[in-house]
Scaffold this active site. Structure first.
Site, PDB file in Angstrom:
ATOM      1  CB  CYS A 171       0.007   9.047  -6.752  1.00 29.89           C
ATOM      2  SG  CYS A 171       1.715   9.055  -7.275  1.00 29.89           S
ATOM      3  CD  GLN A 172      -3.979   4.339  -1.689  1.00 29.74           C
ATOM      4  OE1 GLN A 172      -2.845   3.886  -1.551  1.00 29.74           O
ATOM      5  NE2 GLN A 172      -4.995   3.881  -1.002  1.00 29.74           N
TER       6      GLN A 172
END
Length: 140
Positions: free
Chosen positions: A51-52
């Site tokens: 996930c960013q």
């Protein structure tokens, strides 16, 4: 309620919005309603890889069902996490593992998300299913 029924309800909810601005706001609102994780639950082991933003996914196995809790330090991923918790929490590992993710396409979520956010969504689903596999193996 079964996973498919929950997904069908979500698809119906999103169909009321004519544009992505409304859908985006709906996701944000879902995230606002998500209970925050404790600092203890925001440990490295619960951090979703890929996930960013920082997204934490905690799970618990009670009876024969898996219960998920999630949080994020970013508003949109928190909304996506809330959507996934709504779908998968309270289901058996077997139901989680045999479910599909066609609701994502039906609500147009992948079209709306940037490639990095779409990867984060897939990483969250992968982690949910990983927990289900682990709990299913423990059950047997």
């Amino acid at each position: 309620m079964k996973i498919q029924e929950i997904q069908d309800n979500i698809v119906q909810d999103f169909s009321f919005f004519d544009d992505w601005e409304g859908r985006y706001q709906h996701l944000i609102d879902l995230g606002k309603d998500l209970a925050e994780l404790s600092e203890e639950e925001k440990k490295e082991g619960n951090l979703v890889k890929g996930c960013q933003s920082n997204v934490w996914l905690a799970s618990e196995y009670k009876g024969d069902k898996v219960f998920y809790k999630a949080d994020s330090d970013a508003i949109l991923p928190k909304g996506i996490a809330a959507l996934l918790v709504q779908i998968y929490s309270g289901q058996t590992p077997q139901e989680i593992l045999k479910s599909n993710e066609d609701f994502i396409e039906k609500i147009g979520l992948q079209e709306f998300l940037s490639p990095t956010r779409a990867n984060g969504l897939l990483a969250m689903i992968k982690q949910i299913k990983f927990y289900a596999i682990a709990f299913d193996a423990k059950r047997n």
